[in-house]
Design a protein around this motif. Structure first.
Motif, PDB file in Angstrom:
ATOM      1  N   ALA A   7      37.670  -0.224  19.264  1.00 12.68           N
ATOM      2  CA  ALA A   7      37.738   0.564  20.489  1.00 12.68           C
ATOM      3  C   ALA A   7      36.802   1.765  20.413  1.00 12.68           C
ATOM      4  O   ALA A   7      36.083   2.079  21.368  1.00 12.68           O
ATOM      5  N   PHE A   8      36.780   2.418  19.269  1.00 12.85           N
ATOM      6  CA  PHE A   8      35.926   3.590  19.085  1.00 12.85           C
ATOM      7  C   PHE A   8      34.455   3.203  19.185  1.00 12.85           C
ATOM      8  O   PHE A   8      33.669   3.861  19.877  1.00 12.85           O
ATOM      9  N   TYR A   9      34.077   2.134  18.503  1.00 12.28           N
ATOM     10  CA  TYR A   9      32.681   1.691  18.468  1.00 12.28           C
ATOM     11  C   TYR A   9      32.165   1.398  19.872  1.00 12.28           C
ATOM     12  O   TYR A   9      31.100   1.890  20.269  1.00 12.28           O
ATOM     13  N   HIS A  10      32.900   0.615  20.618  1.00  4.42           N
ATOM     14  CA  HIS A  10      32.446   0.231  21.945  1.00  4.42           C
ATOM     15  C   HIS A  10      32.512   1.406  22.933  1.00  4.42           C
ATOM     16  O   HIS A  10      31.641   1.537  23.806  1.00  4.42           O
ATOM     17  N   TYR A  11      33.496   2.254  22.789  1.00  2.46           N
ATOM     18  CA  TYR A  11      33.584   3.442  23.640  1.00  2.46           C
ATOM     19  C   TYR A  11      32.382   4.352  23.392  1.00  2.46           C
ATOM     20  O   TYR A  11      31.772   4.876  24.332  1.00  2.46           O
ATOM     21  N   MET A  12      32.032   4.539  22.122  1.00  9.69           N
ATOM     22  CA  MET A  12      30.917   5.406  21.761  1.00  9.69           C
ATOM     23  C   MET A  12      29.599   4.871  22.313  1.00  9.69           C
ATOM     24  O   MET A  12      28.763   5.623  22.819  1.00  9.69           O
ATOM     25  N   ASN A  15      29.572   5.410  26.049  1.00  9.26           N
ATOM     26  CA  ASN A  15      29.674   6.811  26.456  1.00  9.26           C
ATOM     27  C   ASN A  15      28.949   7.693  25.431  1.00  9.26           C
ATOM     28  O   ASN A  15      29.584   8.420  24.649  1.00  9.26           O
ATOM     29  N   PRO A  16      27.611   7.639  25.422  1.00  6.78           N
ATOM     30  CA  PRO A  16      26.829   8.330  24.386  1.00  6.78           C
ATOM     31  C   PRO A  16      26.930   9.850  24.407  1.00  6.78           C
ATOM     32  O   PRO A  16      26.549  10.503  23.437  1.00  6.78           O
ATOM     33  N   GLU A  17      27.448  10.422  25.504  1.00  7.35           N
ATOM     34  CA  GLU A  17      27.604  11.876  25.573  1.00  7.35           C
ATOM     35  C   GLU A  17      29.058  12.300  25.386  1.00  7.35           C
ATOM     36  O   GLU A  17      29.395  13.468  25.575  1.00  7.35           O
ATOM     37  N   SER A  18      29.910  11.355  25.032  1.00  4.55           N
ATOM     38  CA  SER A  18      31.334  11.656  24.853  1.00  4.55           C
ATOM     39  C   SER A  18      31.567  12.486  23.594  1.00  4.55           C
ATOM     40  O   SER A  18      30.710  12.545  22.704  1.00  4.55           O
ATOM     41  N   PRO A  19      32.734  13.140  23.489  1.00  6.16           N
ATOM     42  CA  PRO A  19      33.052  13.872  22.254  1.00  6.16           C
ATOM     43  C   PRO A  19      33.009  12.989  21.014  1.00  6.16           C
ATOM     44  O   PRO A  19      32.607  13.445  19.935  1.00  6.16           O
ATOM     45  N   MET A  24      29.974  11.983  15.900  1.00  2.00           N
ATOM     46  CA  MET A  24      29.237  11.150  14.957  1.00  2.00           C
ATOM     47  C   MET A  24      27.778  11.590  14.836  1.00  2.00           C
ATOM     48  O   MET A  24      27.192  11.575  13.765  1.00  2.00           O
ATOM     49  N   ARG A  25      27.211  12.026  15.958  1.00  2.00           N
ATOM     50  CA  ARG A  25      25.834  12.528  15.914  1.00  2.00           C
ATOM     51  C   ARG A  25      25.768  13.816  15.088  1.00  2.00           C
ATOM     52  O   ARG A  25      24.821  14.025  14.309  1.00  2.00           O
ATOM     53  N   THR A  26      26.776  14.659  15.234  1.00  5.46           N
ATOM     54  CA  THR A  26      26.840  15.892  14.452  1.00  5.46           C
ATOM     55  C   THR A  26      26.953  15.592  12.968  1.00  5.46           C
ATOM     56  O   THR A  26      26.337  16.271  12.135  1.00  5.46           O
ATOM     57  N   LEU A  27      27.730  14.565  12.624  1.00  4.87           N
ATOM     58  CA  LEU A  27      27.867  14.163  11.225  1.00  4.87           C
ATOM     59  C   LEU A  27      26.515  13.739  10.658  1.00  4.87           C
ATOM     60  O   LEU A  27      26.155  14.109   9.532  1.00  4.87           O
ATOM     61  N   CYS A  28      25.757  12.980  11.441  1.00  3.68           N
ATOM     62  CA  CYS A  28      24.420  12.562  11.003  1.00  3.68           C
ATOM     63  C   CYS A  28      23.503  13.762  10.823  1.00  3.68           C
ATOM     64  O   CYS A  28      22.745  13.840   9.849  1.00  3.68           O
ATOM     65  N   GLY A  60      30.289   4.654  13.350  1.00  2.98           N
ATOM     66  CA  GLY A  60      29.833   5.762  14.171  1.00  2.98           C
ATOM     67  C   GLY A  60      28.591   6.424  13.610  1.00  2.98           C
ATOM     68  O   GLY A  60      27.624   6.701  14.335  1.00  2.98           O
ATOM     69  N   MET A  61      28.597   6.654  12.305  1.00  4.35           N
ATOM     70  CA  MET A  61      27.459   7.309  11.664  1.00  4.35           C
ATOM     71  C   MET A  61      26.218   6.420  11.723  1.00  4.35           C
ATOM     72  O   MET A  61      25.109   6.888  12.014  1.00  4.35           O
ATOM     73  N   ALA A  62      26.393   5.126  11.457  1.00  3.41           N
ATOM     74  CA  ALA A  62      25.265   4.188  11.499  1.00  3.41           C
ATOM     75  C   ALA A  62      24.705   4.073  12.910  1.00  3.41           C
ATOM     76  O   ALA A  62      23.477   4.036  13.109  1.00  3.41           O
ATOM     77  N   THR A  63      25.583   4.018  13.899  1.00 10.32           N
ATOM     78  CA  THR A  63      25.147   3.880  15.289  1.00 10.32           C
ATOM     79  C   THR A  63      24.329   5.080  15.737  1.00 10.32           C
ATOM     80  O   THR A  63      23.234   4.933  16.306  1.00 10.32           O
ATOM     81  N   MET A  64      24.823   6.273  15.493  1.00 11.94           N
ATOM     82  CA  MET A  64      24.102   7.463  15.925  1.00 11.94           C
ATOM     83  C   MET A  64      22.799   7.645  15.163  1.00 11.94           C
ATOM     84  O   MET A  64      21.805   8.121  15.720  1.00 11.94           O
ATOM     85  N   ALA A  65      22.789   7.246  13.891  1.00 15.04           N
ATOM     86  CA  ALA A  65      21.550   7.310  13.109  1.00 15.04           C
ATOM     87  C   ALA A  65      20.497   6.386  13.719  1.00 15.04           C
ATOM     88  O   ALA A  65      19.329   6.757  13.880  1.00 15.04           O
ATOM     89  N   LYS A  66      20.916   5.175  14.091  1.00 10.42           N
ATOM     90  CA  LYS A  66      19.990   4.204  14.675  1.00 10.42           C
ATOM     91  C   LYS A  66      19.503   4.661  16.039  1.00 10.42           C
ATOM     92  O   LYS A  66      18.304   4.590  16.348  1.00 10.42           O
ATOM     93  N   VAL A  67      20.404   5.154  16.865  1.00  4.59           N
ATOM     94  CA  VAL A  67      20.040   5.631  18.196  1.00  4.59           C
ATOM     95  C   VAL A  67      19.048   6.795  18.104  1.00  4.59           C
ATOM     96  O   VAL A  67      18.150   6.935  18.943  1.00  4.59           O
TER      97      VAL A  67
END
Length: 208
Positions: A7-12, A15-19, A24-28, A60-67
């Motif tokens: 659920a988290f993965y698909h929601y993220m 919704n790329p601007e969601s909290p 996850m982007r902040t973690l990266c 989450g970390m992998a997704t934001m890193a790739k994006v």
């Protein structure tokens, strides 16, 4: 609340601007600012117990890193039905390392890619079947971030010893679930192996 990794993965993603995505982007970004002589490319996610959200953070970390233009790969050591590649739709059935390998291994042939954006890459290995140092050495030149999604400590005690074979560790805890004693115990045992603990992530927090 997003109560599971899928659920988290698909929601993220939707919704790329969601909290959730922002966290996850902040973690990266935090990982990018560390001294990489100490922190390196290989980050292991470690949690005291099952259900702490470790795989959620890995995805989450992998997704934001790739994006954001980095080249991440997830080493899946937690080969369950809710593993990171399964959630992302990457088929590791034929590529997973589930038996001892002989001779030189073609690592590239063992990498599975998720079919949908952002096309994350995964390699699944049953713990103990391949030297993690060797595997990471093969991947370092091709990737900017290597995320090791290890089993929970309560499920596999060997995770503590794996910490000495990665560049750094991020502890993943569950709000209202992980106890002070559990967290202190894991931290103490990691310190025995001189693990570089970058910090911790607290999951399942109520915004209230």
């Amino acid at each position: 609340r997003l109560r599971n990794s899928s659920a988290f993965y698909h929601y993220m993603l939707n919704n790329p601007e969601s909290p959730a995505a922002t966290a996850m982007r902040t973690l990266c970004m935090a990982w990018l600012t560390i001294d990489h002589e100490a922190g390196g490319k290989v980050v292991m996610l470690c949690s005291p117990a099952l259900g702490d959200g470790k795989t959620t953070v890995a995805l989450g970390m992998a997704t934001m890193a790739k994006v954001d233009g980095l080249r991440p790969i997830v080493i899946d050591l937690d080969m369950s039905a809710q593993s990171a590649p399964n959630i992302a739709g990457a088929n590791t059935k034929d590529t997973a390392i589930t038996a001892p390998l002989e001779g030189k291994v073609d690592i590239k042939s063992r990498i599975a890619t998720s079919p949908a954006y952002p096309h994350l890459e995964f390699i699944s290995v049953r713990p103990g079947l391949m030297n993690l140092d060797v595997l990471c050495a093969e991947l370092r030149d091709s990737y900017d971030l290597i995320i090791v999604d290890a089993p929970a400590v309560e499920e596999n005690e060997g995770v503590i010893w794996l910490a000495s074979h990665v560049d750094s560790v991020i502890l993943v805890c569950r709000s209202g679930g992980t106890t002070d004693r559990q967290l202190a115990n894991v931290q103490q045992r990691l310190s025995l192996n001189h693990a570089v603990v970058l910090g911790s992530v607290m999951n399942y927090c109520d915004r209230s």
